[in-house]
Design a protein around this motif. Structure first.
Motif, PDB file in Angstrom:
ATOM      1  N   VAL A   1      30.655  32.210  30.368  1.00 34.61           N
ATOM      2  CA  VAL A   1      31.714  33.073  30.838  1.00 34.61           C
ATOM      3  C   VAL A   1      32.256  32.582  32.176  1.00 34.61           C
ATOM      4  O   VAL A   1      33.464  32.562  32.393  1.00 34.61           O
ATOM      5  CB  VAL A   1      31.217  34.540  30.957  1.00 34.61           C
ATOM      6  CG1 VAL A   1      32.249  35.422  31.609  1.00 34.61           C
ATOM      7  CG2 VAL A   1      30.838  35.072  29.601  1.00 34.61           C
ATOM      8  N   LEU A   2      31.365  32.175  33.092  1.00 37.76           N
ATOM      9  CA  LEU A   2      31.814  31.691  34.398  1.00 37.76           C
ATOM     10  C   LEU A   2      32.653  30.424  34.273  1.00 37.76           C
ATOM     11  O   LEU A   2      33.635  30.256  35.007  1.00 37.76           O
ATOM     12  CB  LEU A   2      30.626  31.447  35.319  1.00 37.76           C
ATOM     13  CG  LEU A   2      29.900  32.705  35.792  1.00 37.76           C
ATOM     14  CD1 LEU A   2      28.704  32.320  36.653  1.00 37.76           C
ATOM     15  CD2 LEU A   2      30.826  33.615  36.557  1.00 37.76           C
ATOM     16  N   ASP A   3      32.268  29.530  33.349  1.00 37.44           N
ATOM     17  CA  ASP A   3      33.080  28.328  33.134  1.00 37.44           C
ATOM     18  C   ASP A   3      34.473  28.688  32.659  1.00 37.44           C
ATOM     19  O   ASP A   3      35.454  28.061  33.068  1.00 37.44           O
ATOM     20  CB  ASP A   3      32.419  27.397  32.121  1.00 37.44           C
ATOM     21  CG  ASP A   3      31.222  26.670  32.688  1.00 37.44           C
ATOM     22  OD1 ASP A   3      31.176  26.502  33.927  1.00 37.44           O
ATOM     23  OD2 ASP A   3      30.348  26.270  31.905  1.00 37.44           O
ATOM     24  N   HIS A   4      34.561  29.686  31.811  1.00 37.77           N
ATOM     25  CA  HIS A   4      35.870  30.145  31.320  1.00 37.77           C
ATOM     26  C   HIS A   4      36.727  30.646  32.485  1.00 37.77           C
ATOM     27  O   HIS A   4      37.908  30.296  32.589  1.00 37.77           O
ATOM     28  CB  HIS A   4      35.683  31.253  30.281  1.00 37.77           C
ATOM     29  CG  HIS A   4      36.968  31.826  29.798  1.00 37.77           C
ATOM     30  ND1 HIS A   4      37.826  31.125  28.974  1.00 37.77           N
ATOM     31  CD2 HIS A   4      37.555  33.015  30.046  1.00 37.77           C
ATOM     32  CE1 HIS A   4      38.895  31.867  28.729  1.00 37.77           C
ATOM     33  NE2 HIS A   4      38.747  33.026  29.360  1.00 37.77           N
ATOM     34  N   TYR A   5      36.165  31.421  33.361  1.00 35.71           N
ATOM     35  CA  TYR A   5      36.913  31.918  34.526  1.00 35.71           C
ATOM     36  C   TYR A   5      37.273  30.785  35.489  1.00 35.71           C
ATOM     37  O   TYR A   5      38.366  30.755  36.034  1.00 35.71           O
ATOM     38  CB  TYR A   5      36.121  32.983  35.282  1.00 35.71           C
ATOM     39  CG  TYR A   5      36.061  34.310  34.581  1.00 35.71           C
ATOM     40  CD1 TYR A   5      37.194  34.880  34.022  1.00 35.71           C
ATOM     41  CD2 TYR A   5      34.872  35.008  34.481  1.00 35.71           C
ATOM     42  CE1 TYR A   5      37.150  36.102  33.381  1.00 35.71           C
ATOM     43  CE2 TYR A   5      34.811  36.235  33.843  1.00 35.71           C
ATOM     44  CZ  TYR A   5      35.954  36.774  33.300  1.00 35.71           C
ATOM     45  OH  TYR A   5      35.903  37.985  32.672  1.00 35.71           O
ATOM     46  N   PHE A   6      36.346  29.862  35.703  1.00 29.91           N
ATOM     47  CA  PHE A   6      36.574  28.765  36.638  1.00 29.91           C
ATOM     48  C   PHE A   6      37.727  27.864  36.185  1.00 29.91           C
ATOM     49  O   PHE A   6      38.482  27.342  37.000  1.00 29.91           O
ATOM     50  CB  PHE A   6      35.293  27.944  36.797  1.00 29.91           C
ATOM     51  CG  PHE A   6      35.392  26.835  37.800  1.00 29.91           C
ATOM     52  CD1 PHE A   6      35.667  27.106  39.136  1.00 29.91           C
ATOM     53  CD2 PHE A   6      35.217  25.520  37.413  1.00 29.91           C
ATOM     54  CE1 PHE A   6      35.761  26.087  40.075  1.00 29.91           C
ATOM     55  CE2 PHE A   6      35.307  24.494  38.350  1.00 29.91           C
ATOM     56  CZ  PHE A   6      35.580  24.778  39.676  1.00 29.91           C
TER      57      PHE A   6
END
Length: 105
Positions: A1-6
């Motif tokens: 999920v964090l990679d998607h936001y980043f």
């Protein structure tokens, strides 16, 4: 999920705007934010013959080089524009602190 936001398309302009504001210009132009965002996305920034960055998305080396070395960042013409940035005295002291901090690293 964090990679998607980043990797979201709004992350680079958001981070660049905040970093530019923190390092001397309270109201950065879209061109300056765009150049910085491109450095953030591509991971490289070229100034003259020197290339900064690791060619990886989100490279802070390339991003900070774009903020400090972009011709618009050091333009004395923009100091006369009351609608751009901040006072000249504040800009000089902030830029000095930024350069001292960068050289210390």
């Amino acid at each position: 999920v964090l990679d998607h936001y980043f990797h979201h398309s709004n992350v680079a302009p958001f981070i660049c705007t905040r970093l530019i504001q923190r390092h001397g210009v309270s109201n950065p132009s879209p061109f300056h934010v765009g150049a910085c965002s491109e450095a953030f996305r591509s991971g490289t920034y070229t100034s003259g013959d020197v290339v900064f960055g690791s060619s990886e998305y989100g490279s802070l080396e390339a991003t900070m080089a774009a903020i400090a070395l972009e011709p618009e960042a050091a333009s004395s013409v923009l100091d006369l524009d009351t609608g751009y940035g901040c006072s000249d005295l504040w800009r000089r002291s902030s830029r000095r602190k930024f350069i001292i901090l960068t050289c210390a690293l």
